[in-house]
Design a protein around this motif. Structure first.
Motif, mmCIF file in Angstrom:
data_model
loop_
_atom_site.group_PDB
_atom_site.id
_atom_site.type_symbol
_atom_site.label_atom_id
_atom_site.label_comp_id
_atom_site.label_asym_id
_atom_site.label_seq_id
_atom_site.Cartn_x
_atom_site.Cartn_y
_atom_site.Cartn_z
ATOM 1 N N PHE A 160 0.826 -1.203 0.000
ATOM 2 C CA PHE A 160 0.000 0.000 0.000
ATOM 3 C C PHE A 160 0.861 1.254 0.000
ATOM 4 C CE2 PHE A 160 -2.127 3.379 2.449
ATOM 5 C CZ PHE A 160 -3.195 3.623 1.594
ATOM 6 N N GLY B 25 0.001 1.978 -3.458
ATOM 7 C CA GLY B 25 -1.418 2.205 -3.189
ATOM 8 C C GLY B 25 -2.291 0.981 -3.342
ATOM 9 N N ARG C 26 -2.160 8.222 1.075
ATOM 10 C CA ARG C 26 -1.575 7.045 1.711
ATOM 11 C C ARG C 26 -1.022 7.391 3.088
ATOM 12 N NH1 ARG C 26 2.350 5.165 -2.927
ATOM 13 N NH2 ARG C 26 1.345 6.730 -4.223
#
Length: 478
Positions: A359, A363, A381
Motif C-alpha cells: 500500500f 497504493g 496514503r
C-alpha cells in the motif's frame, strides 16, 4: 516421545555451556532452569527464546523443541487442533490463486484403463479405480456429484481428472454432512482437515466446484460398519468406495443410478451453500456488519487491515469514479458498503507487513479486485497509514511475523465469535465468500487467533507501530 525438559537438557549438554553461564546470559536463575529441565515448570515464550539463543540452538533444534513446548503447554487437544487450523490456512495457498493443473501421472493411469460395461463390477487397487474415474469424467456432460465428506485423496484425484480432461466448467457438486454436534475432539480435527481442500477448491475461480452442506445424524466420518461409505454419482454410473479407497463398486444399472441421482437431488434441496460468488458474495459481505453485532469478539486475519475505512470521503469518491468507468455495478456495491466499513470495529486483527508495504509503495488495496485501475496519492496514503497507526494504539491490531503462515495474499478471514468463520477471496473480477457456521470449527479458529496474538508469531504493539511509522516516514521524505 521425548519431553520438553529432556530436549532442553540435551541441547544444554551439547552446547557445552554450564547452567551458571546460561543463567548469567538469560537472567533466569539456576533453580528455575533446573525446574525447566525436570519438567516441574515451563518457561515463558520469551524465556524459551532467551534460553535457545544462549545455547546457540540451530533452526532445526528450535523447531523441534518449540513444537514440544507448544504441545506440553497447550495440551494435546488444543495443540493438534491448532495444527489442523494452520494446515487449513497454509493449504489455501495451493489453489486459491493459481489455475489448477492435473497430476503428471494421470495420463499413464488413463492408458491402462479397461472400461467395463457390466451393470455391477468391483475394482481393486488405486490404478483401476482412478482409471475408471478418468473414463467416467471423460464421458460426463452434465455434472459430477460426490458425498459425504470424502477423503482429500479422492477429492483431489477427481479434480485432477476434470482438469486433465479439459472439463474445468463441468459442475462438481460435493455435499458435506455436519453432525448436529461434534461429539469428539477428533471429529473437530477431521472436519477442519476436510475443510482444507474444500475451502481452497470452493474459492478457486478456475474450477466449477460447488460445496453444499446440511446437518444430519451420525458422526463427521461415516460409520466403520459401512463397507462403501463414499459415493460419486455420474450421469451413467455410480461409484461407491471403501474407507481407504482401495476398493470400489461400480453400478451401471440405469434404474439404480436414477435412484442415487434422485437421492442426491433431495439432499441438495435441504442443503445450504458453503460459498457465495459474484453478486451473491457482495450480498454476503454486506451482512457482515449485522453478524458482527451478534457476536462477542471479532477476529481478522488478512494481508491488510480494512484501509478504505480510513480514507477521506474525497479519496473514496475519486477511486469509486475510477472503478465506475470500468464496472458501474461494482462501484455502486462498494459505495453502498462504505458506511459499513467505516462503522466496522475489529476487536482483534492480525495483518501482514507485506500488505502495508504494498500500500505504501503503490497504493495497493486488497479490498478492491485487481482488474480495476485506480490511484491513491502519496498524501492520501500517508493520512490512511496515520489513521491506522492510531487504531493500532487503541485496539489489538498486530503484524504477523514473516514465515509463520503461507496463506495467499488475496484471502481474508473473519471470525465472528459464536456466529461464523468467513473466508473472502478477492479475485481479479469479483469476490468469493465461504462461510462456516459450525460452532466447533468457529471455536477452533478463535483459539488459534488468540494463540497467535499471545505468541511470538506476531509483533508487539510497539513493534507494529514502529513498522507503520517507518513507512509513513518513507512516504513523507521520498
Amino acid at each position: 516421545m521425548t519431553s520438553f525438559g529432556q530436549l532442553l537438557k540435551t541441547l544444554i549438554v551439547e552446547s557445552g555451556e554450564s547452567i551458571s553461564k546460561i543463567a548469567q546470559l538469560t537472567g533466569i536463575d539456576r533453580p528455575t532452569i533446573y525446574k525447566y529441565i525436570s519438567g516441574s515448570r515451563m518457561p515463558t515464550r520469551e524465556g524459551l527464546s532467551s534460553l535457545l539463543h544462549s545455547i546457540r540452538a540451530t533452526a532445526k533444534e528450535k523447531e523441534q523443541i518449540i513444537a514440544q513446548y507448544e504441545l506440553e503447554s497447550a495440551g494435546e487437544t488444543a495443540y493438534y487442533q491448532r495444527q489442523a487450523v494452520k494446515r487449513l490456512l497454509d493449504g489455501l495457498k495451493a489453489t486459491a490463486i493459481h489455475p489448477l493443473s492435473g497430476s503428471d501421472d494421470i495420463a499413464d493411469l488413463a492408458i491402462s484403463s479397461n472400461h467395463c460395461t457390466d451393470e455391477l463390477s468391483v475394482l481393486h487397487g488405486t490404478a483401476s479405480i482412478f482409471s475408471e474415474i478418468m473414463d467416467q469424467v471423460g464421458s460426463e456432460k452434465t455434472e459430477v456429484s460426490i458425498y459425504p465428506n470424502i477423503p482429500a485423496t479422492l477429492l483431489n484425484f477427481i479434480v485432477d481428472a476434470i482438469v486433465h480432461k479439459g472439463k474445468k466448467q463441468l459442475p462438481l457438486y460435493q455435499i458435506w454432512r455436519y453432525p448436529k454436534r461434534m461429539q469428539t475432539d477428533e471429529e473437530v480435527r477431521q472436519c477442519i482437515d476436510g475443510l482444507t481442500d474444500v475451502i481452497s477448491l470452493s474459492l478457486n475461480p478456475h474450477i466449477n466446484y460447488q460445496t453444499l452442506y446440511y446437518y444430519g445424524s451420525g458422526s463427521f466420518r461415516p460409520s466403520d460398519t459401512d463397507v462403501f461409505p463414499y459415493t460419486i454419482v455420474f450421469s451413467n454410473a455410480v461409484m461407491r468406495f471403501n474407507a481407504d479407497i482401495t476398493c470400489a463398486m461400480v453400478i451401471r444399472q440405469w434404474d439404480v443410478v436414477q435412484i442415487y441421482k434422485q437421492h442426491f437431488n433431495n439432499l441438495k434441496n435441504m442443503c445450504y451453500a458453503l460459498v457465495s460468488c459474484g453478486e451473491d458474495a457482495m450480498k454476503t459481505i454486506s451482512i457482515f456488519s449485522e453478524l458482527e453485532n451478534q457476536c462477542g469478539q471479532i477476529y481478522k486475519l488478512m494481508l491488510q487491515p480494512c484501509l478504505p475505512k480510513y480514507a477521506s470521503q474525497k479519496a473514496v469518491e475519486r477511486v469509486l469514479d475510477q472503478i465506475a468507468a470500468v464496472n458501474a455495478d461494482m462501484a455502486i456495491q462498494m459505495s453502498n458498503r462504505m458506511p459499513q466499513l467505516r462503522a466496522m470495529q475489529d476487536d482483534k486483527s492480525i495483518f501482514f507487513e507485506y500488505g502495508i508495504a504494498s500500500f505504501a509503495t503503490n497504493g495497493f488495496v486488497i479490498d478492491i479486485p485487481g482488474s480495476y485501475a485506480y490511484s491513491i496519492t502519496r498524501e492520501e496514503r500517508i493520512e490512511i497509514l496515520k489513521a491506522l497507526r492510531e487504531d493500532c494504539l487503541m485496539h489489538e491490531y498486530r503484524m504477523l511475523r514473516t514465515g509463520v503462515l503461507s496463506m495467499p495474499e488475496n484471502v481474508m478471514i473473519e471470525i465472528c465469535q459464536d456466529v461464523c468463520v468467513s473466508f473472502v477471496l478477492t479475485d481479479t473480477q469479483y469476490h468469493n465468500v465461504a462461510v462456516i457456521r459450525e460452532s466447533s470449527v468457529i471455536n477452533a479458529f478463535c483459539d488459534f487467533l488468540e494463540y497467535l496474538l499471545q505468541s511470538n508469531a506476531v509483533a508487539t504493539q510497539e513493534e507494529t507501530v514502529e513498522i507503520i511509522d517507518r513507512y509513513i516516514t518513507e512516504l513523507e521524505t521520498g
